[in-house]
Design a protein around this motif. Structure first.
Motif, PDB file in Angstrom:
ATOM      1  N   THR A 135       0.816  -1.222   0.000  1.00 24.74           N
ATOM      2  CA  THR A 135       0.000   0.000   0.000  1.00 24.74           C
ATOM      3  C   THR A 135       0.846   1.267   0.000  1.00 24.74           C
ATOM      4  OG1 THR A 135      -0.128  -0.090   2.427  1.00 24.74           O
ATOM      5  CG2 THR A 135      -1.920  -1.111   1.188  1.00 24.74           C
ATOM      6  N   SER A 136       2.140   1.125  -0.183  1.00 27.61           N
ATOM      7  CA  SER A 136       3.020   2.303  -0.158  1.00 27.61           C
ATOM      8  C   SER A 136       3.125   2.990  -1.514  1.00 27.61           C
ATOM      9  CB  SER A 136       4.421   1.882   0.321  1.00 27.61           C
ATOM     10  OG  SER A 136       4.975   0.912  -0.549  1.00 27.61           O
ATOM     11  N   SER A 137       2.367   2.484  -2.509  1.00 31.68           N
ATOM     12  CA  SER A 137       2.467   3.088  -3.844  1.00 31.68           C
ATOM     13  C   SER A 137       1.879   4.494  -3.870  1.00 31.68           C
ATOM     14  CB  SER A 137       1.754   2.195  -4.866  1.00 31.68           C
ATOM     15  OG  SER A 137       2.303   0.892  -4.863  1.00 31.68           O
ATOM     16  N   PHE A 138       0.816   4.713  -3.079  1.00 31.43           N
ATOM     17  CA  PHE A 138       0.164   6.019  -3.027  1.00 31.43           C
ATOM     18  C   PHE A 138       0.374   6.637  -1.654  1.00 31.43           C
ATOM     19  CE2 PHE A 138      -1.825   5.700  -7.097  1.00 31.43           C
ATOM     20  CZ  PHE A 138      -2.056   4.347  -7.285  1.00 31.43           C
ATOM     21  N   GLU A 139       0.373   7.955  -1.603  1.00 35.37           N
ATOM     22  CA  GLU A 139       0.786   8.664  -0.397  1.00 35.37           C
ATOM     23  C   GLU A 139      -0.126   8.389   0.798  1.00 35.37           C
ATOM     24  OE1 GLU A 139       0.973  12.823  -0.961  1.00 35.37           O
ATOM     25  OE2 GLU A 139       1.681  13.264   1.063  1.00 35.37           O
ATOM     26  N   TYR A 140      -1.428   8.380   0.554  1.00 33.47           N
ATOM     27  CA  TYR A 140      -2.373   8.251   1.663  1.00 33.47           C
ATOM     28  C   TYR A 140      -3.065   6.892   1.713  1.00 33.47           C
ATOM     29  CZ  TYR A 140      -1.859  13.320   1.799  1.00 33.47           C
ATOM     30  OH  TYR A 140      -1.351  14.565   1.888  1.00 33.47           O
ATOM     31  N   GLU A 141      -2.566   5.931   0.957  1.00 35.71           N
ATOM     32  CA  GLU A 141      -3.241   4.625   0.916  1.00 35.71           C
ATOM     33  C   GLU A 141      -2.872   3.789   2.130  1.00 35.71           C
ATOM     34  OE1 GLU A 141      -2.243   1.724  -2.209  1.00 35.71           O
ATOM     35  OE2 GLU A 141      -4.376   1.784  -2.713  1.00 35.71           O
ATOM     36  N   GLU A 142      -3.874   3.165   2.751  1.00 33.35           N
ATOM     37  CA  GLU A 142      -3.678   2.264   3.883  1.00 33.35           C
ATOM     38  C   GLU A 142      -4.559   1.045   3.673  1.00 33.35           C
ATOM     39  OE1 GLU A 142      -0.992   4.746   6.081  1.00 33.35           O
ATOM     40  OE2 GLU A 142      -1.481   2.595   6.088  1.00 33.35           O
ATOM     41  N   GLY A 143      -4.246  -0.044   4.372  1.00 29.83           N
ATOM     42  CA  GLY A 143      -5.036  -1.260   4.264  1.00 29.83           C
ATOM     43  C   GLY A 143      -5.052  -2.018   5.571  1.00 29.83           C
ATOM     44  N   PHE A 144      -6.089  -2.806   5.752  1.00 29.48           N
ATOM     45  CA  PHE A 144      -6.175  -3.655   6.929  1.00 29.48           C
ATOM     46  C   PHE A 144      -7.080  -4.835   6.617  1.00 29.48           C
ATOM     47  CE2 PHE A 144     -10.445  -2.349   8.106  1.00 29.48           C
ATOM     48  CZ  PHE A 144     -10.526  -1.071   7.571  1.00 29.48           C
ATOM     49  N   LYS A 203      -9.382   7.511  12.751  1.00 31.75           N
ATOM     50  CA  LYS A 203     -10.529   6.681  12.362  1.00 31.75           C
ATOM     51  C   LYS A 203     -10.336   6.063  10.972  1.00 31.75           C
ATOM     52  CE  LYS A 203     -12.539   7.972  16.143  1.00 31.75           C
ATOM     53  NZ  LYS A 203     -12.607   7.063  17.293  1.00 31.75           N
ATOM     54  N   LEU A 204      -9.097   5.641  10.653  1.00 27.17           N
ATOM     55  CA  LEU A 204      -8.842   5.021   9.363  1.00 27.17           C
ATOM     56  C   LEU A 204      -9.371   3.603   9.293  1.00 27.17           C
ATOM     57  CD1 LEU A 204      -5.200   6.285   8.697  1.00 27.17           C
ATOM     58  CD2 LEU A 204      -7.351   7.197   7.838  1.00 27.17           C
ATOM     59  N   VAL A 205      -9.714   3.005  10.451  1.00 28.12           N
ATOM     60  CA  VAL A 205     -10.296   1.660  10.464  1.00 28.12           C
ATOM     61  C   VAL A 205     -11.801   1.740  10.694  1.00 28.12           C
ATOM     62  CG1 VAL A 205     -10.317  -0.561  11.655  1.00 28.12           C
ATOM     63  CG2 VAL A 205      -8.141   0.597  11.241  1.00 28.12           C
ATOM     64  N   GLN A 206     -12.226   2.488  11.726  1.00 31.76           N
ATOM     65  CA  GLN A 206     -13.633   2.509  12.083  1.00 31.76           C
ATOM     66  C   GLN A 206     -14.499   3.124  10.979  1.00 31.76           C
ATOM     67  OE1 GLN A 206     -11.197   3.365  14.059  1.00 31.76           O
ATOM     68  NE2 GLN A 206     -11.478   2.660  16.170  1.00 31.76           N
ATOM     69  N   ALA A 207     -14.031   4.219  10.362  1.00 32.22           N
ATOM     70  CA  ALA A 207     -14.850   4.900   9.364  1.00 32.22           C
ATOM     71  C   ALA A 207     -15.160   4.006   8.168  1.00 32.22           C
ATOM     72  CB  ALA A 207     -14.159   6.197   8.924  1.00 32.22           C
ATOM     73  N   GLY A 223     -12.008 -16.452   5.675  1.00 28.12           N
ATOM     74  CA  GLY A 223     -13.156 -15.673   6.107  1.00 28.12           C
ATOM     75  C   GLY A 223     -12.768 -14.269   6.493  1.00 28.12           C
ATOM     76  N   TRP A 224     -11.830 -13.666   5.768  1.00 27.71           N
ATOM     77  CA  TRP A 224     -11.320 -12.333   6.090  1.00 27.71           C
ATOM     78  C   TRP A 224     -11.876 -11.295   5.125  1.00 27.71           C
ATOM     79  CZ3 TRP A 224      -5.438 -13.846   6.590  1.00 27.71           C
ATOM     80  CH2 TRP A 224      -5.272 -14.616   7.757  1.00 27.71           C
ATOM     81  N   LEU A 225     -12.001 -10.106   5.628  1.00 36.82           N
ATOM     82  CA  LEU A 225     -12.385  -8.956   4.818  1.00 36.82           C
ATOM     83  C   LEU A 225     -11.158  -8.062   4.650  1.00 36.82           C
ATOM     84  CD1 LEU A 225     -14.635  -7.207   3.498  1.00 36.82           C
ATOM     85  CD2 LEU A 225     -14.880  -6.093   5.701  1.00 36.82           C
ATOM     86  N   VAL A 226     -10.726  -7.898   3.413  1.00 33.08           N
ATOM     87  CA  VAL A 226      -9.560  -7.066   3.103  1.00 33.08           C
ATOM     88  C   VAL A 226     -10.070  -5.688   2.679  1.00 33.08           C
ATOM     89  CG1 VAL A 226      -7.497  -6.820   1.700  1.00 33.08           C
ATOM     90  CG2 VAL A 226      -8.251  -9.093   2.412  1.00 33.08           C
ATOM     91  N   VAL A 227      -9.636  -4.665   3.376  1.00 33.90           N
ATOM     92  CA  VAL A 227     -10.086  -3.294   3.113  1.00 33.90           C
ATOM     93  C   VAL A 227      -8.877  -2.449   2.732  1.00 33.90           C
ATOM     94  CG1 VAL A 227     -11.268  -1.282   4.043  1.00 33.90           C
ATOM     95  CG2 VAL A 227     -11.964  -3.566   4.762  1.00 33.90           C
ATOM     96  N   ILE A 228      -8.946  -1.832   1.562  1.00 33.95           N
ATOM     97  CA  ILE A 228      -7.906  -0.896   1.100  1.00 33.95           C
ATOM     98  C   ILE A 228      -8.556   0.476   1.028  1.00 33.95           C
ATOM     99  CG2 ILE A 228      -6.221  -0.374  -0.686  1.00 33.95           C
ATOM    100  CD1 ILE A 228      -5.723  -3.013   0.709  1.00 33.95           C
ATOM    101  N   THR A 229      -8.010   1.429   1.765  1.00 35.89           N
ATOM    102  CA  THR A 229      -8.597   2.767   1.835  1.00 35.89           C
ATOM    103  C   THR A 229      -7.592   3.809   1.373  1.00 35.89           C
ATOM    104  OG1 THR A 229      -7.862   3.159   4.116  1.00 35.89           O
ATOM    105  CG2 THR A 229      -9.967   2.040   3.815  1.00 35.89           C
ATOM    106  N   CYS A 230      -8.129   4.827   0.763  1.00 42.81           N
ATOM    107  CA  CYS A 230      -7.302   5.991   0.397  1.00 42.81           C
ATOM    108  C   CYS A 230      -8.236   7.195   0.340  1.00 42.81           C
ATOM    109  CB  CYS A 230      -6.604   5.786  -0.942  1.00 42.81           C
ATOM    110  SG  CYS A 230      -5.497   7.150  -1.381  1.00 42.81           S
ATOM    111  N   PRO A 231      -8.035   8.213   1.177  1.00 44.75           N
ATOM    112  CA  PRO A 231      -8.907   9.395   1.131  1.00 44.75           C
ATOM    113  C   PRO A 231      -8.921  10.033  -0.256  1.00 44.75           C
ATOM    114  CG  PRO A 231      -7.486   9.420   3.063  1.00 44.75           C
ATOM    115  CD  PRO A 231      -6.997   8.310   2.197  1.00 44.75           C
ATOM    116  N   VAL A 232     -10.104  10.454  -0.647  1.00 47.02           N
ATOM    117  CA  VAL A 232     -10.217  11.104  -1.959  1.00 47.02           C
ATOM    118  C   VAL A 232      -9.322  12.329  -2.034  1.00 47.02           C
ATOM    119  CG1 VAL A 232     -11.837  12.195  -3.544  1.00 47.02           C
ATOM    120  CG2 VAL A 232     -12.547  10.225  -2.197  1.00 47.02           C
ATOM    121  N   GLY A 233      -9.107  12.948  -0.867  1.00 46.30           N
ATOM    122  CA  GLY A 233      -8.240  14.122  -0.868  1.00 46.30           C
ATOM    123  C   GLY A 233      -6.825  13.830  -1.310  1.00 46.30           C
ATOM    124  N   GLY A 234      -6.393  12.600  -1.173  1.00 45.72           N
ATOM    125  CA  GLY A 234      -5.048  12.244  -1.623  1.00 45.72           C
ATOM    126  C   GLY A 234      -4.889  12.383  -3.118  1.00 45.72           C
TER     127      GLY A 234
END
Length: 894
Positions: A306-315, A359-363, A383-394
């Protein structure tokens, strides 16, 4: 008797404990939610002036304003349409980029989590035909695992193997924080685990640890060098791989691939999940090959992808349990140590408990929960849920900046046009302002004169809510004048309250049904009426019909008061903008007082609190002599029970026990003084005088607790919880009772030899094998002999005392036959025969005493006191009676 309505007469000797002192403190509360009374008077004057000014300016100002407004609308419309079209285009591109990035990350995570299965499949094929010689077989397995860990599969956290003989070998990549804690950073990177098989002798091979470092039946944890060979050991403990869940699960699958849920590694260094598969020979399990990846490595891998984009995170979240699996933000977002000293392993966070200020996880999780009825499992294997998030502002920071600049520039142009128009209104505004100031000053003076007495009432009510009193000592004449003034004010408040009540009677009738149950409970709590359950059979027998009537009247009276203030709340809600702030302050201050008293009652016995508040006295350090009955209880084998249960289960069980026991004590008019772990200290007859039969009340409470414990043990037995037995000691004696502590912090308690003796008697229950022990003063207290069955236990000198103490066992009430006895005659023989035996013993008739004890013991073979006394008699008969013999048994233990 219900403590909420009984007469609270202070016990003898307790007047010196409480002293009178007055204190005064004015409060100033700034609240902007409600206007002040002077504001209500001033605002109409200002409003009328403003309306006149507006009507004069409206004719010439409206024409100019319409033209400027049309120009603003045209410019704003063009700008909004341009921004909307450009935003839609950029947003669509951003969504496509986010979707592509997330899909690629999920694919890479799926490949990564599948690596342990690849390793296990290879090892099952390789280890199916190992050499017969023990040392060669172990050496081959270690070489293979080392090569896989360091060269072939460096992303796999741990590779290990175990066979049916108890052999266990494995390599793991150690976490950096663990290496730093062991001060081996830079020296070692990998660790190994080795447990020799149950066969003898211990294996000797190139990759095996030295024989001197191995212990039969134990697993040795050690660091390895760059060749995978032994470096130094750092831990050992008992371990049998065949009993581990992963081995059993693989063996039960008979050669099929299985996965474990995330668990703490036995080394305690990290958490992970493992894939395992049994090596079969026909239907026989030869061993199990397994491989896992740790949460640390999976989180590091997610951070990498997830380090390809500045604000991208995953869990990753476990869909079934909601627990965190991994996070690109590090282990601090996944799990925490069970203990602050990093012992006891790790415990995972639930996704809504992650300490994440941004709140990068809860939101994202809450957004998914609102959008879908159930989560979509993107990692089907686990049985896992993979979530990749990146704020639109990024992605859209630059676009938004340009749109903000264009909007700001348009507003600047509009402001310049309006400025020219506003300058023409300055003269008119100044004239209007003079009228506003003149009218406002006059009405403000009127408002101040009206609000001063109301503010004083609000201040006094807040002081009562905080249990604060006036400081200093005023003259009696001043106090009388002040009380008269207060009477006027309180009379006015009663009138206001009555008027408000009449205005809102219809609203009250609609809402009374909805709030009656909740308000009734609040009323009972605030005045201390819920200490005894009126429907409880144990308390109903002690409550007379007059007291029930008084209870109902008191409850009805306070319920009506709560409903009156509820009416005030409803009125304030309806007329929030017109209610003066001072009236609102009065209502809120009184509610604050009720809430404060309710909260205070939970920290202090309600009798003590009620005595202090109603008598308008402030607690001071001081003690007085009092005759009391003291009670101590303790759970047998409490430490063992605490160590054998999970902390949550243990605390739930202990809380239920303490709650039930304290309710029974308070229902019998006792004061629960302290909770000391599992121990309870209580007393009767201070600070409230309970009369001469306070000891009988205490014994009744002790038996009620033992009876309640029988019911609780049945419930806990169904929950597979340990058997709880409680020992109790009671003493009647004179003590010093009062406030102990410092001038700033104090508590109400007891001091004296009787307190220590009660604690000793509770400890002697274990020595004599009984549940309740009392001493001679309690045994012969008023009302005891006529109500209870007591058995003489012994004549002893307890540790710390020089005078002998007569001990008695509290068996039961006289109207009750315990289940351990077949008939009332059997119970009477149990009590009277043992008393006769003690009489023979004290008269030195040891032969007759021994004969009677043998007969007694045959009828009651489980009775511990008779066994102990028989041993003493046999010792005296065998060794002779000393010249200075006395029938007093000296105890050297608690």
């Amino acid at each position: 008797m219900d403590l909420g309505v009984r007469t609270t007469k202070i016990a003898d000797g307790q007047e010196a404990v409480f002293r009178h002192e007055r204190a005064e403190e004015h409060r100033k509360v700034k609240t902007w939610n409600h206007p002040r009374l002077w504001c209500i008077l001033v605002c109409p004057v200002i409003l009328i002036t403003v309306l006149l000014t507006c009507s004069v300016n409206a004719l010439w100002w409206s024409s100019l304003d319409r033209g400027l407004h049309r120009l603003e609308i045209a410019a704003t419309t063009v700008l909004e349409k341009f921004n909307k079209s450009s935003l839609e285009i950029v947003t669509d591109l951003v969504n496509q980029l986010q979707h592509t990035s997330a899909q690629e990350a999920v694919k890479r995570i799926a490949v990564y989590t599948n690596l342990p299965e690849v390793v296990v499949d290879l090892n099952v094929e390789d280890f199916a035909s190992l050499p017969q010689l023990e040392s060669e077989r172990v050496d081959t397995v270690l070489k293979t695992l080392w090569k896989q860990t360091t060269q072939l599969f460096p992303d796999v956290g741990c590779v290990f193997y175990a066979d049916a003989s108890g052999l266990y070998v494995g390599y793991e990549r150690l976490p950096k924080d663990f290496l730093a804690k062991r001060n081996v950073t830079g020296k070692y990177v990998f660790g190994a685990e080795f447990r020799a098989s149950d066969r003898a002798p211990l294996p000797v091979c190139a990759y095996c640890p030295p024989v001197a470092e191995l212990r039969p039946g134990q697993k040795t944890y050690y660091f390895v060098d760059h060749e995978g060979k032994y470096g130094e050991a750092y831990e050992r403990h008992d371990y049998d791989p065949r009993q581990r869940p992963w081995y059993r699960k693989a063996a039960a699958a008979k050669g099929a691939m299985t996965w474990m849920d995330i668990y703490n590694h036995s080394s305690g260094n990290s958490m992970g999940t493992s894939a395992q598969r049994a090596i079969m020979l026909g239907s026989q399990v030869l061993g199990v090959a397994a491989g896992d990846f740790t949460v640390n490595l999976l989180s590091a891998f997610m951070q990498k992808i997830t380090s390809s984009f500045e604000y991208e995170e995953g869990f990753i979240v476990d869909v079934g349990s909601g627990l965190m699996v991994a996070s690109s933000m590090g282990m601090s977002h996944v799990a925490r140590p069970v203990h602050t000293n990093d012992t006891g392993g790790l415990v995972r966070y639930h996704w809504n408990q992650v300490p994440d200020p941004f709140k990068l996880v809860q939101a994202p999780m809450r957004a998914l929960a609102m959008r879908f009825e159930s989560f979509v499992v993107l990692e089907a294997q686990h049985g896992w849920l993979v979530v990749i998030t990146c704020p639109v502002g990024g992605y859209m920071k630059a676009s938004w900046a340009q749109q903000a600049w264009a909007t700001r520039r348009s507003m600047e142009i509009h402001e310049a046009a309006r400025k020219n128009l506003d300058q023409r209104q300055v003269k008119t505004i100044w004239i209007s302002l003079l009228f506003c100031i003149a009218g406002g000053v006059v009405m403000a003076l009127v408002g101040f004169a009206v609000t001063r007495p109301l503010k004083r009432i609000s201040t006094d009510m807040l002081q009562m809510a905080k249990l604060e009193f006036l400081s200093g000592q005023a003259d009696m004449d001043d106090d009388d004048c002040e009380l008269k003034g207060h009477s006027h004010r309180y009379f006015s408040i009663r009138g206001i309250t009555r008027a408000l009540s009449n205005l809102t009677s219809r609203s009250r009738s609609r809402t009374r049904t909805r709030f009656s149950s909740r308000r009734s409970q609040r009323t009972e709590d605030s005045i201390g009426l819920t200490r005894t359950n009126p429907t409880d059979p144990s308390s109903s027998s002690d409550t007379s019909q007059d007291e029930r009537s008084q209870y109902e009247e008191t409850r009805h009276d306070h319920t009506e008061r709560e409903q009156d203030f509820e009416t005030g709340e409803e009125l304030s809600a309806c007329f929030r903008l017109s209610t003066p702030k001072e009236v609102v302050d009065m209502r809120e201050s009184f509610i604050y007082m009720v809430t404060g008293l309710k909260s205070f009652a939970r920290y202090l016995d309600p009798d003590i609190m009620r005595m202090v508040v109603k008598s308008r006295r402030q607690a001071q350090l001081g003690m007085g002599k009092a005759e009391v009955t003291i009670f101590f209880s303790d759970i047998a084998n409490f430490t063992t029970m605490a160590e054998s249960l999970e902390p949550e289960v243990f605390m739930s069980m202990l809380t239920e026990y303490l709650d039930e026991m304290s309710k029974l004590i308070m229902s019998k008019q006792g004061v629960v003084g302290e909770f000391i772990g599992d121990a309870i200290m209580a007393w009767w007859n201070v600070p409230i005088d309970l009369g001469q039969e306070h000891t009988a009340m205490a014994l009744d409470a002790a038996l009620a607790q033992q009876n309640r414990l029988v019911e609780l043990r049945e419930t806990w037995h169904l929950q597979r919880l340990p058997d709880v037995r409680v020992r109790m000691g009671l003493v009647k004696g004179n003590v010093l009772a009062g406030n102990i502590g410092s001038s700033q912090r104090m508590k109400y308690g007891l001091v004296g030899d009787s307190v220590n003796l009660a604690s000793r008697l509770e400890g002697l229950c274990k020595y004599y094998g009984v549940s309740i022990i009392i001493e001679q003063d309690a045994a012969f207290a008023p009302g005891v002999q006529s109500r209870f069955q007591l058995r003489l236990l012994d004549l002893v000198i307890v540790k710390g005392r020089t005078q002998p103490t007569e001990l008695y066992q509290l068996v039961c009430e006289k109207a009750v036959l315990p289940e351990t006895f077949d008939s009332p005659e059997d119970l009477q023989f149990f009590i009277d025969a043992y008393s006769q035996i003690h009489r023979l013993y004290r008269l030195k008739s040891f032969d007759a005493c021994a004969s009677a004890l043998h007969h007694y013991w045959r009828q009651f073979p489980d009775d511990v006191p008779s066994k102990m006394l028989l041993r003493r008699v046999e010792t005296l008969l065998g060794e002779g009676v000393p010249a200075d013999w006395a029938p007093v048994h000296i105890l050297t233990q608690k």
